[in-house]
Enzyme design. Sequence first.
Site, PDB file in Angstrom:
ATOM      1  N   GLU A 214       0.828  -1.202   0.000  1.00 46.87           N
ATOM      2  CA  GLU A 214       0.000   0.000   0.000  1.00 46.87           C
ATOM      3  C   GLU A 214       0.871   1.264   0.000  1.00 46.87           C
ATOM      4  O   GLU A 214       1.628   1.495   0.952  1.00 46.87           O
ATOM      5  CB  GLU A 214      -0.932  -0.022   1.217  1.00 46.87           C
ATOM      6  CG  GLU A 214      -1.911  -1.180   1.190  1.00 46.87           C
ATOM      7  CD  GLU A 214      -2.406  -1.588   2.560  1.00 46.87           C
ATOM      8  OE1 GLU A 214      -3.285  -2.469   2.611  1.00 46.87           O
ATOM      9  OE2 GLU A 214      -1.908  -1.051   3.574  1.00 46.87           O
TER      10      GLU A 214
ATOM     11  N   GLU B  61      -4.872  -6.479   2.405  1.00 44.25           N
ATOM     12  CA  GLU B  61      -3.697  -7.201   2.907  1.00 44.25           C
ATOM     13  C   GLU B  61      -3.722  -8.675   2.527  1.00 44.25           C
ATOM     14  O   GLU B  61      -2.683  -9.271   2.226  1.00 44.25           O
ATOM     15  CB  GLU B  61      -3.586  -7.044   4.423  1.00 44.25           C
ATOM     16  CG  GLU B  61      -3.198  -5.657   4.881  1.00 44.25           C
ATOM     17  CD  GLU B  61      -4.354  -4.667   4.863  1.00 44.25           C
ATOM     18  OE1 GLU B  61      -4.094  -3.447   4.890  1.00 44.25           O
ATOM     19  OE2 GLU B  61      -5.520  -5.128   4.813  1.00 44.25           O
TER      20      GLU B  61
ATOM     21  N   GLN C 110       1.248  -1.824   5.772  1.00 41.74           N
ATOM     22  CA  GLN C 110       1.520  -0.449   6.178  1.00 41.74           C
ATOM     23  C   GLN C 110       1.713  -0.285   7.683  1.00 41.74           C
ATOM     24  O   GLN C 110       2.548   0.497   8.135  1.00 41.74           O
ATOM     25  CB  GLN C 110       0.394   0.451   5.689  1.00 41.74           C
ATOM     26  CG  GLN C 110       0.757   1.910   5.608  1.00 41.74           C
ATOM     27  CD  GLN C 110      -0.284   2.678   4.817  1.00 41.74           C
ATOM     28  OE1 GLN C 110      -1.397   2.878   5.292  1.00 41.74           O
ATOM     29  NE2 GLN C 110       0.077   3.084   3.613  1.00 41.74           N
TER      30      GLN C 110
ATOM     31  N   ASP D  63      -0.680  -3.637  12.673  1.00 42.15           N
ATOM     32  CA  ASP D  63      -2.082  -3.778  13.062  1.00 42.15           C
ATOM     33  C   ASP D  63      -2.968  -4.209  11.895  1.00 42.15           C
ATOM     34  O   ASP D  63      -4.069  -4.737  12.103  1.00 42.15           O
ATOM     35  CB  ASP D  63      -2.622  -2.446  13.593  1.00 42.15           C
ATOM     36  CG  ASP D  63      -1.692  -1.770  14.583  1.00 42.15           C
ATOM     37  OD1 ASP D  63      -0.531  -1.491  14.197  1.00 42.15           O
ATOM     38  OD2 ASP D  63      -2.106  -1.509  15.721  1.00 42.15           O
ATOM     39  N   TYR D  64      -2.516  -3.976  10.653  1.00 40.31           N
ATOM     40  CA  TYR D  64      -3.321  -4.277   9.472  1.00 40.31           C
ATOM     41  C   TYR D  64      -3.124  -5.696   8.961  1.00 40.31           C
ATOM     42  O   TYR D  64      -3.761  -6.096   7.981  1.00 40.31           O
ATOM     43  CB  TYR D  64      -2.964  -3.321   8.322  1.00 40.31           C
ATOM     44  CG  TYR D  64      -3.194  -1.860   8.564  1.00 40.31           C
ATOM     45  CD1 TYR D  64      -3.854  -1.390   9.702  1.00 40.31           C
ATOM     46  CD2 TYR D  64      -2.750  -0.916   7.643  1.00 40.31           C
ATOM     47  CE1 TYR D  64      -4.050  -0.042   9.915  1.00 40.31           C
ATOM     48  CE2 TYR D  64      -2.952   0.439   7.839  1.00 40.31           C
ATOM     49  CZ  TYR D  64      -3.597   0.875   8.983  1.00 40.31           C
ATOM     50  OH  TYR D  64      -3.796   2.213   9.170  1.00 40.31           O
TER      51      TYR D  64
ATOM     52  N   HIS E 180      -2.789   1.532  15.127  1.00 43.42           N
ATOM     53  CA  HIS E 180      -1.503   1.834  14.497  1.00 43.42           C
ATOM     54  C   HIS E 180      -0.345   1.615  15.466  1.00 43.42           C
ATOM     55  O   HIS E 180       0.738   2.162  15.255  1.00 43.42           O
ATOM     56  CB  HIS E 180      -1.459   3.285  14.005  1.00 43.42           C
ATOM     57  CG  HIS E 180      -2.514   3.633  13.015  1.00 43.42           C
ATOM     58  ND1 HIS E 180      -3.811   3.915  13.376  1.00 43.42           N
ATOM     59  CD2 HIS E 180      -2.469   3.738  11.668  1.00 43.42           C
ATOM     60  CE1 HIS E 180      -4.517   4.191  12.296  1.00 43.42           C
ATOM     61  NE2 HIS E 180      -3.723   4.079  11.241  1.00 43.42           N
TER      62      HIS E 180
END
Length: 337
Positions: free
Chosen positions: A29, A60, A82, A85-86, A129
């Site tokens: 990303e 993701e 990115q 957490d993602y 984040h």
Amino acid sequence: MARMSMIEALRDAMDVMLDRDPKVLIFGEDVGYFGGVFRCTAGLQTKYGEERVFDTPINESAIVGMAVGMAAQGMRPCVEVQFADYVFPAYDQITQEAARIRHRSNQMFSCPLVVRMPTGGGIFGGQTHSQSPEALFTHVAGLKVVLPSTPYDAKGLLIAAIEDPDPVIFLEPKRIYNGPFYGNHTGKSVTWASHPGGEVPEGHYSIPIGKADIRREGTAVTVLAYGTMVYVAEAAVEQTGIDAEIIDLRSLLPLDVDTICASVQKTGRCLVVHEATRTSGLGAELIAEVQEACFWHLHAPILRVTGWDAPYPHAAEWDYFPSPARIARALTQVMEA
């Protein structure tokens, strides 16, 4: 040798490998035109073109799934999620596909894949984040998990990860991306300790995955830490004056058990520090390893200083982090036991 921040060292590692190996690809990303949210990939698309460095949709699972397929067919994708957490939509692809390909195919296929992720807090990013999910990956057979603390290690370990024939989770402590390595929170202000970056060799070099680094030699107590917490532990040791040996794990899976145990057998005491939550964090595994191998050498119980067992507290993140003061108290407790 050039002085670089961790971001610059990571970018240099990708630059070296893109130039060295045409099978290396960088995607994720915003990593192309924008150069990544932290600018780790800035300029690489311009240099190597959109077929080698390219942007993806915000998906993701698709990013990692596509990378798994590419890796199984002989490419060497280095993808960026990115924020750590993602990664959870891609957790199935990582743990059920990438980690198992070599064994499910009876060695017919491998998966030379790197998944880069900024991890940890310290940028006022809130709950989505700032998480530290390393323990979720160290539990998975077939993966390697790396978390550097210096620019030198970041470049050398990322090159080693890209060259590795199996999947590597490469966690990057964003709190030390650009220099400052820890903060003391007082009221509404944060006082940063400045850090000028580090000396990084030009060109290609690698650091073996699975080898810890003794950052400070000592005889009184062994401190096990990684990422940002290495610097916070160093500050705590300076405050106390205790002759502590600080080991930067660097590689979380595989662990350098030999270096860890040799240190604890020398000092007779051990303290574990990590930013992630306490329960089922990597510290629990470290304590078990030390207890099993070094029980008869221990002069005191093994202690740990960690984050809270709570959802990441945005408004109180600087109280959540292990601080030099918290670590100093634990060091004193270990020495007095």
